[in-house]
Design a protein around this motif. Structure first.
Motif, short mmCIF file in Angstrom:
data_model
loop_
_atom_site.label_atom_id
_atom_site.label_comp_id
_atom_site.label_asym_id
_atom_site.label_seq_id
_atom_site.Cartn_x
_atom_site.Cartn_y
_atom_site.Cartn_z
N SER A 148 0.04 12.43 137.69
CA SER A 148 0.03 11.00 137.94
C SER A 148 0.73 10.68 139.25
O SER A 148 0.32 9.81 139.98
N PHE A 149 1.81 11.40 139.54
CA PHE A 149 2.56 11.08 140.75
C PHE A 149 1.71 11.23 142.00
O PHE A 149 1.79 10.44 142.92
N LEU A 150 0.85 12.24 142.01
CA LEU A 150 0.03 12.46 143.18
C LEU A 150 -0.92 11.29 143.42
O LEU A 150 -1.39 11.09 144.52
N ASP A 165 -8.27 8.65 149.03
CA ASP A 165 -8.53 9.60 147.96
C ASP A 165 -7.42 9.62 146.92
O ASP A 165 -7.29 10.57 146.15
N GLY A 166 -6.61 8.56 146.86
CA GLY A 166 -5.67 8.41 145.77
C GLY A 166 -6.36 7.78 144.57
O GLY A 166 -7.58 7.60 144.56
N SER A 167 -5.60 7.46 143.55
CA SER A 167 -6.19 6.82 142.37
C SER A 167 -6.68 5.41 142.71
O SER A 167 -5.99 4.65 143.38
N TRP A 168 -7.87 5.08 142.19
CA TRP A 168 -8.40 3.73 142.33
C TRP A 168 -8.21 2.92 141.04
O TRP A 168 -8.63 1.77 140.97
N ASP A 169 -7.62 3.50 140.03
CA ASP A 169 -7.35 2.80 138.78
C ASP A 169 -6.32 1.71 139.05
O ASP A 169 -5.16 2.01 139.36
N PRO A 170 -6.68 0.42 138.95
CA PRO A 170 -5.73 -0.65 139.27
C PRO A 170 -4.47 -0.64 138.42
O PRO A 170 -3.45 -1.18 138.85
N GLN A 218 -2.82 1.98 137.65
CA GLN A 218 -1.99 3.12 138.01
C GLN A 218 -1.69 3.23 139.50
O GLN A 218 -0.66 3.76 139.88
N THR A 219 -2.60 2.77 140.34
CA THR A 219 -2.49 3.13 141.75
C THR A 219 -1.38 2.41 142.49
O THR A 219 -1.01 1.28 142.17
N ALA A 220 -0.85 3.11 143.47
CA ALA A 220 -0.02 2.51 144.50
C ALA A 220 -0.49 2.99 145.86
O ALA A 220 0.21 2.81 146.85
N SER A 221 -1.66 3.59 145.90
CA SER A 221 -2.26 4.01 147.17
C SER A 221 -2.51 2.78 148.03
O SER A 221 -3.12 1.81 147.58
N ALA A 222 -2.04 2.82 149.27
CA ALA A 222 -2.18 1.66 150.15
C ALA A 222 -3.64 1.28 150.35
O ALA A 222 -4.00 0.10 150.30
N PHE A 223 -4.49 2.27 150.61
CA PHE A 223 -5.92 2.01 150.82
C PHE A 223 -6.54 1.44 149.56
O PHE A 223 -7.22 0.40 149.60
N CYS A 224 -6.30 2.10 148.44
CA CYS A 224 -6.96 1.70 147.20
C CYS A 224 -6.49 0.35 146.69
O CYS A 224 -7.29 -0.46 146.20
N MET A 225 -5.20 0.07 146.82
CA MET A 225 -4.71 -1.24 146.41
C MET A 225 -5.33 -2.34 147.26
O MET A 225 -5.75 -3.39 146.73
N ALA A 226 -5.40 -2.12 148.58
CA ALA A 226 -5.99 -3.13 149.46
C ALA A 226 -7.45 -3.36 149.10
O ALA A 226 -7.93 -4.50 149.04
N ALA A 227 -8.19 -2.28 148.86
CA ALA A 227 -9.60 -2.40 148.50
C ALA A 227 -9.77 -3.12 147.17
O ALA A 227 -10.65 -3.98 147.01
N ASN A 228 -8.92 -2.78 146.21
CA ASN A 228 -9.03 -3.38 144.87
C ASN A 228 -8.81 -4.88 144.89
O ASN A 228 -9.35 -5.62 144.05
N HIS A 229 -8.01 -5.37 145.83
CA HIS A 229 -7.82 -6.83 145.94
C HIS A 229 -9.12 -7.53 146.34
O HIS A 229 -9.26 -8.74 146.12
N ASP A 233 -10.73 8.20 133.92
CA ASP A 233 -10.81 9.27 134.93
C ASP A 233 -11.77 8.87 136.05
O ASP A 233 -11.53 9.17 137.22
N GLU A 234 -12.87 8.20 135.69
CA GLU A 234 -13.80 7.74 136.72
C GLU A 234 -13.14 6.69 137.61
O GLU A 234 -13.37 6.66 138.83
N ALA A 235 -12.30 5.84 137.02
CA ALA A 235 -11.59 4.84 137.80
C ALA A 235 -10.63 5.52 138.78
O ALA A 235 -10.53 5.12 139.95
N ILE A 236 -9.96 6.54 138.33
CA ILE A 236 -9.05 7.27 139.20
C ILE A 236 -9.80 7.83 140.40
O ILE A 236 -9.35 7.76 141.54
N LYS A 237 -10.99 8.38 140.15
CA LYS A 237 -11.74 9.06 141.20
C LYS A 237 -12.44 8.12 142.16
O LYS A 237 -12.97 8.55 143.18
N GLY A 238 -12.48 6.82 141.84
CA GLY A 238 -13.03 5.89 142.81
C GLY A 238 -14.07 4.93 142.28
O GLY A 238 -14.58 4.10 143.03
#
Length: 541
Positions: free
Chosen positions: A15-17, A64-69, A71-82, A204-209
């Motif tokens: 999860s940390f990754l 390529d971090g988690s896209w699960d809203p 769980q994620t704290a990926s800068a790219f994914c959080m911005a996209a999810n908004h 798992d699909e959410a995590i992958k994008g």
């Protein structure tokens, strides 16, 4: 970023990754398979014409971090999810004031322990299915489930008791006690379709994008380590209408190619974040606007308190006093930062100058080391290799060498650094970057992100069992439950004084994050003080 609640066990290594993007080091994140084969052009700013042309953005963090809203704290994914998802309420990216998103209005009484929401009539997910109260309850049940470890749990579990379905378009959130700050946190609970993500393997699909929301843009393709594309969702009927027919977000972690992508007459992008300070003048001379957002972005030092002599508060303080933060701001940050005078940055609503401020004082540093009986100390600084952090490290080394502390720098990939932390390997001092502002501005959220008896960061520092820490955690819990805003603020400021004095995990400098864009092509852009971009109010110029 990691779980923030005191009573939630830290997520496991896998999860940390998924979370590393919010450490300010999103250059490294877990690799996941592409959701569709073959990336589209990563330079398609010429696609279409007029209002139909494609907006191209360059994000300086991995996609390529988690896209699960949840769980994620990926800068790219959080911005996209908004842009893809909505919360019941969302917040302005700068002021963080809540506004009605999927819900029709903000509750009139933020001090109530019952918030009722009506879902927007006609709201649909990107697959055409209607958004219902079942979807809202589904998301909050996941967040509050004691058997499921999510990052979002740390933002809700202490104050939110449950989410209840009233009927198909109405829900109720039941609070444990009045918590007005919770309204702005609702943007962190993105509403996801139950019929998609409750299926086996859905998370798992959410995590992958895989991303299917009800927001103004739908994801059209996702290529890890390359780009993610979006298209305006024609079925969207909410308050933030899509201004761009298509968007192409490129992930370019390395600074030089990122700057090159937005530079010159043949620039292949309209906007880029994470701009190096050294390139500001070059980009401005080329006609771009470059603006900074100052907030909680910081370089922090984290000590292993079970590794002597770092169990002694005087040693930790001495090493902070020794650092020439003025030189660090001038040389490494090119003036785009300030020495920390509190755990919080100066713009935070709860900021107060701490009673202990580590102004550059090498004589005091030497005196504290002598008082602690420490001689001939040698330190290896284990550091993340984020470019601006690496730029700051020589100042720390020179400052510590100057007081007789032999210092070795060991910058490494972020995953390598935190693998050692997760494996409970021995270390002395870690230097890394953090920015909890992408989750919000309230001090309760920011401080619980870093401090708490079961908090991951406290596990890294091995400090949670210290009597001072135990009292700190009690004071933090008391502040969370305090209904009077003035009293809450005072309690927070007082316990931050303790955090400053103890210097177990503490910022050295707060710095600006720079965003560049072409004002001849885009309007309505505001530089935000945390990683990523927000284009919900932007338009073609």
């Amino acid at each position: 970023m990691r779980d923030v609640t005191p009573d939630v066990p830290a997520p496991h290594r896998r999860s940390f990754l998924k979370y590393t993007g919010a450490l300010g080091a999103a250059a490294v994140s877990a690799s996941v398979p592409a959701c569709s084969a073959g990336p589209e052009s990563t330079n398609d700013t010429g696609t279409g014409s007029g209002q139909d042309r494609t907006l191209t953005a360059v994000i300086g963090y991995g996609n390529d971090g988690s896209w699960d809203p949840t769980q994620t704290a990926s800068a790219f994914c959080m911005a996209a999810n908004h842009h893809i998802y909505e919360g019941l309420l969302d917040t302005d990216p700068i002021s963080r004031e809540p506004y009605a998103a999927l819900a029709t209005e903000v509750p009139e009484d933020p001090d109530s322990t019952s918030w009722k929401f009506t879902l927007r009539a006609g709201a649909t997910f990107h697959d055409g299915k209607p958004v219902t109260a079942d979807d809202v309850v589904f998301v909050f049940q996941r967040i509050l489930d004691p058997g499921t470890q999510t990052l979002a749990k740390g933002f809700f579990a202490s104050w939110l008791k449950e989410a209840r379905k009233i009927d198909a378009r109405n829900v109720e959130l039941v609070l444990r006690f009045p918590f007005p700050d919770g309204l702005s946190r609702l943007t962190l609970a993105k509403i996801m379709p139950k019929h998609v993500f409750s299926r086996p393997g859905g998370w798992d699909e959410a995590i992958k994008g895989k991303a299917i929301g009800s927001g103004p843009y739908r994801q059209t393709a996702h290529h890890p380590k390359s780009n993610t594309t979006f298209e305006a969702f024609d079925g969207y009927n909410g308050p933030r209408k899509p201004a761009f027919r298509k968007m192409n977000w490129l992930t370019i972690v390395d600074a030089a190619p990122r700057v090159a992508k937005i530079s010159g007459s043949s620039a292949g992008a309209h906007i880029a974040d994470n701009i190096p300070y050294a390139n500001i003048g070059q980009l401005e001379s080329g006609g771009l606007t470059v603006a900074g957002g100052a907030g909680m972005n910081n370089l922090f030092l984290m000590f292993n308190t079970r590794h002597k002599p770092f169990d002694d508060v005087r040693v930790r303080q001495a090493l902070h006093y020794a650092i020439d933060t003025g030189k660090m701001v001038e040389v490494a940050l090119k003036g785009h930062g300030k020495p920390s005078s509190s755990f919080l940055d100066e713009a935070n609503p709860s900021y107060r100058r701490a009673k202990t401020v580590y102004d550059h004082d090498p004589e005091k540093a030497r005196a504290l080391l002598k008082e602690a009986g420490v001689k001939g100390l040698s330190i290896e600084i284990l550091a993340v290799n984020v470019s601006w952090i690496v730029d700051c490290l020589p100042t720390i080394k020179a400052s510590w060498d100057a007081i007789g502390v032999r210092t070795t720098l060991s910058p490494q990939e972020t995953t390598a650094v935190f693998t050692k932390m997760d494996q409970k390997q021995d270390y002395q001092v870690v230097a890394a970057a953090s920015n909890p502002n992408q989750f919000g501005l309230d001090a309760d959220l920011i401080m619980h992100y870093n401090y708490g008896p079961e908090n991951l960061w406290m596990r890294y520092t091995r400090w949670a069992a210290d009597p001072v820490a135990k009292q700190l955690f009690k004071d933090m819990d008391r502040a969370t439950r305090e209904p009077d805003p003035a009293k809450k603020k005072a309690i927070v400021q007082d316990y931050i004084d303790v955090v400053a004095e103890q210097a177990v995990l503490y910022p050295v400098v707060h710095n600006e994050l720079m965003t560049a864009w072409n004002p001849a092509r885009l309007s309505g852009i505001r530089a935000q003080p945390y990683p990523g971009i927000n284009l919900l109010r932007a338009r073609w110029a």
